[in-house]
Design a protein around this motif. Structure first.
Motif: not given
Length: 306
Positions: A203-208, A227-229, A241-247
């Protein structure tokens, strides 16, 4: 925007089309020369300028396109460029790719490969530059763009050649930088392809997006990234998992420096069942984008005191 993961049958169809092209080129070494691809596919390339309306109108007036839509609506291309803020176009009737010459060379390379992708997929021909009554729904438009992007990635990164090279390295942003140089593509496109196609069971996640400590005036916590990859393994197990949580997570460790490495940390993310897992995150700023890579480490073990 969250990346769209294609179904396996669709991805397999695209991979077959790209494999034919690469085989026709003699399975070339990286970096791929797009002029060789155009010659093989008998594609023409031209340019327009989205910053110069007169230039764009002049280019359109000189086009002689067989399709009735263009004859009946000479400004169809102009409408499309303005409506969708296009950086490239593909005209199936003429087998011609048009690139926005105001874009940097590195971005033009990706844009050209994207339009080659449209040309390679037979089911895209009838969807290109439809009139108002036949315009694509947002969902359909997003799907065909994802398919063209996947085709571009398969071409520019030479399919299994990139996967094997990526899998030979420990997952990290430094590995992405090395692959960028080897395959001659941008940091962002290499990053995207790495998250989607390398180490497939991890599992990997990329954030731009914008620097988490230097947000722009248009920043919104509901859409904190351009972008959320997600890798297929991340999407399957951690898609909730939400973008807000990741941010919030990456903001906790990123430093304020404008460029270069911004920091790294082990962070806990919940899976789709709510169980906690440890990911290693690292972030890097290239002055206009912050790129963050999150890599799965292990299941989080709670320590219970006595």
């Amino acid at each position: 925007m969250r990346n769209i993961l294609l179904s396996r049958p669709t991805a397999a169809d695209i991979e077959t089309q790209v494999r034919k092209v690469l085989r026709g080129l003699g399975n070339p070494e990286p970096p791929l020369q797009l002029e060789d691809v155009r010659e093989l596919l008998r594609l023409d390339r031209g340019y327009y300028s989205s910053r110069n309306d007169g230039f764009l109108r002049e280019m359109i007036s000189k086009l002689s396109v067989a399709g009735a839509q263009i004859i009946e609506r000479p400004t169809l291309l102009l409408d499309a460029v303005r409506k969708f803020d296009l950086r490239a176009l593909y005209l199936p009737d003429r087998k011609r790719i048009l690139l926005d010459q105001s874009q940097p060379d590195a971005k033009q390379r990706w844009n050209e490969a994207h339009e080659i992708g449209h040309s390679l997929l037979p089911w895209h021909a009838d969807l290109m530059l439809g009139d108002h009554e036949q315009s694509l729904t947002p969902g359909c438009h997003a799907q065909i763009e994802a398919e063209a992007n996947y085709t571009a990635g398969q071409l520019l990164f030479l399919q299994e050649r990139f996967v094997h090279a990526a899998n030979d390295s420990v997952p990290s942003l430094s590995a992405v930088r090395d692959l960028k140089d080897d395959f001659g593509n941008t940091y962002t496109t290499t990053f995207w392809r790495y998250v989607e196609g390398a180490h497939t069971n991890l599992p990997m996640v990329g954030l731009i997006g914008a620097h988490p400590k230097r947000p722009s005036g248009t920043f919104s916590i509901s859409r904190p990234f351009r972008y959320l990859i997600e890798s297929p393994a991340f999407s399957a197990a951690f898609g909730g998992v939400t973008p807000a949580e990741l941010h919030r997570a990456i903001t906790s460790y990123c430093g304020p420096q404008r460029a270069g490495p911004l920091g790294c940390a082990e962070l806990i993310l919940p899976d789709n069942n709510g169980d906690p897992h440890v990911f290693f995150f690292e972030s890097f700023s290239n002055t206009y984008d912050c790129l963050t890579l999150g890599i799965y480490r292990r299941r989080h073990s709670r320590v219970v005191g006595f």
